[in-house]
Design an enzyme around this catalytic site. Sequence first.
Site, PDB file in Angstrom:
ATOM      1  N   ASP A  98       0.818  -1.216   0.000  1.00  0.00           N
ATOM      2  CA  ASP A  98       0.000   0.000   0.000  1.00  0.00           C
ATOM      3  C   ASP A  98       0.856   1.273   0.000  1.00  0.00           C
ATOM      4  O   ASP A  98       0.687   2.152   0.868  1.00  0.00           O
ATOM      5  CB  ASP A  98      -0.909   0.030   1.247  1.00  0.00           C
ATOM      6  CG  ASP A  98      -1.681  -1.268   1.444  1.00  0.00           C
ATOM      7  OD1 ASP A  98      -2.096  -1.868   0.436  1.00  0.00           O
ATOM      8  OD2 ASP A  98      -1.882  -1.671   2.608  1.00  0.00           O
TER       9      ASP A  98
ATOM     10  N   GLU B 149     -11.433  -0.069  -3.044  1.00  0.00           N
ATOM     11  CA  GLU B 149     -10.578   0.481  -1.975  1.00  0.00           C
ATOM     12  C   GLU B 149      -9.431   1.238  -2.626  1.00  0.00           C
ATOM     13  O   GLU B 149      -9.382   1.405  -3.839  1.00  0.00           O
ATOM     14  CB  GLU B 149     -10.045  -0.652  -1.085  1.00  0.00           C
ATOM     15  CG  GLU B 149      -9.144  -1.632  -1.815  1.00  0.00           C
ATOM     16  CD  GLU B 149      -8.738  -2.847  -0.988  1.00  0.00           C
ATOM     17  OE1 GLU B 149      -9.238  -3.014   0.141  1.00  0.00           O
ATOM     18  OE2 GLU B 149      -7.935  -3.649  -1.484  1.00  0.00           O
TER      19      GLU B 149
HETATM   20  O1  FUB Z   1      -3.125  -3.593   3.548  1.00  0.00           O
HETATM   21  C1  FUB Z   1      -4.406  -3.885   4.009  1.00  0.00           C
HETATM   22  C2  FUB Z   1      -5.403  -3.570   2.971  1.00  0.00           C
HETATM   23  O2  FUB Z   1      -5.163  -4.341   1.806  1.00  0.00           O
HETATM   24  C3  FUB Z   1      -5.349  -2.148   2.473  1.00  0.00           C
HETATM   25  O3  FUB Z   1      -5.863  -1.219   3.364  1.00  0.00           O
HETATM   26  C4  FUB Z   1      -6.080  -2.318   1.202  1.00  0.00           C
HETATM   27  O4  FUB Z   1      -5.988  -1.238   0.338  1.00  0.00           O
HETATM   28  C5  FUB Z   1      -5.440  -3.572   0.659  1.00  0.00           C
HETATM   29  O5  FUB Z   1      -4.244  -3.304   0.003  1.00  0.00           O
END
Ligand code: FUB
Length: 363
Positions: free
Chosen positions: A57, A264
């Site tokens: 991320d 997301e």
């Molecule tokens: O790293 C945990 C979660 O996985 C992140 O918050 C999302 O965007 C995904 O990458």
Amino acid sequence: MKKLTIIPAAVLAALAMASCNDSGHEEPGKAEAAKGDSVVNDKYLSQPLVSHIYTADPSAHVFNGRIYVYPSHDTATGTPENDNGDHFNMMDYHILSMDSVGGTVTDHGVALSVKDIPWGGRQLWAPDAAFKDGTYYLYFPLKDKQDVFRIGVATSNKPEGPFTAEKEPIKGSYSMDPTVFKDDDGSYYMYFGGIWGGQLQRWNNNKYDSAGKLRQGDELAVLPRIARLSADMKSFAEPVREIKLVDSAGNLFKEKENDKRFFEAAWMHKYNGKYYFSYSTGDSHNLAYAIGDNPYGPFKYQGIILYPVEGWTNHHSIIEKDGKWYLFYHDVQLSGKTHLRNVKVTELKYDADGKIIPIRAQK
Ligand code: FUB
């Protein structure tokens, strides 16, 4: 503080081949490339920035002429994998920095730990950072003691930290994957949200419903959120609102359009005066983008930035440095495991019309 160099491709390739892949989706490069795609004839577009820890991320920024990357710090805690992402059970953050892309990468050590966040429960997920008036702000999602994701903020006088967390999460914040964008007029906006384990499906009109369900295929997809930040950078200056993400006809996406709808990993950048809202489509593993005329949108879908890479998640950031544009992203080259990822960077190009040239790794 450790100085690290990029490790040789041959070593990484051997490591990756020796490990099993539990990503559970189509391998990168299996689909046919479209005309105009930027195709890299390798399973991997680029190599991990560091290999001594797992990182994911990546939110990259240029502060004081140097690139700082604010990643998640993936850890093998043995938490079983499920659709809520319990296996992403991260405990702290390490900030990485480098003079330029391809340069030596420094790991600045632990910048913030879950044990030092008074309101914290579990799971430090994807963070971002911002700078204003001599202070660096680290924004992070974390489940509170009731197991509800909130967004916290921590401050430091150095971009690499260490950071000190506020005693409470940002009032009115919820869900995860915050990113903070500074507009040319000096306003800061936070974009956030994520469905499934990110819990955004539980929030309607900024009210929490623990029984909130994922949308069905023919229902409208859940929308990402935005709020302008107050002058103190630690609170919202206005009620959180939804961002409209629409197709070329101006229609909101339905849940079944999961190769395009928001899942997301929001990011905002500006190019030639236009606002580029980019995000992950999650269960279809694309990084996609949409363009708008102002920070609140609506944003019209344009296409894919990065086709699926190895691993389940896809999460990115986009920055300009020394006249070139870069896409920071992650895959699972080092481990072959969904929850043990490694951050990477590759160049990003636009065509003459300002469209991002899609990137595809192809074996
Ligand atoms: O790293 C945990 C979660 O996985 C992140 O918050 C999302 O965007 C995904 O990458």
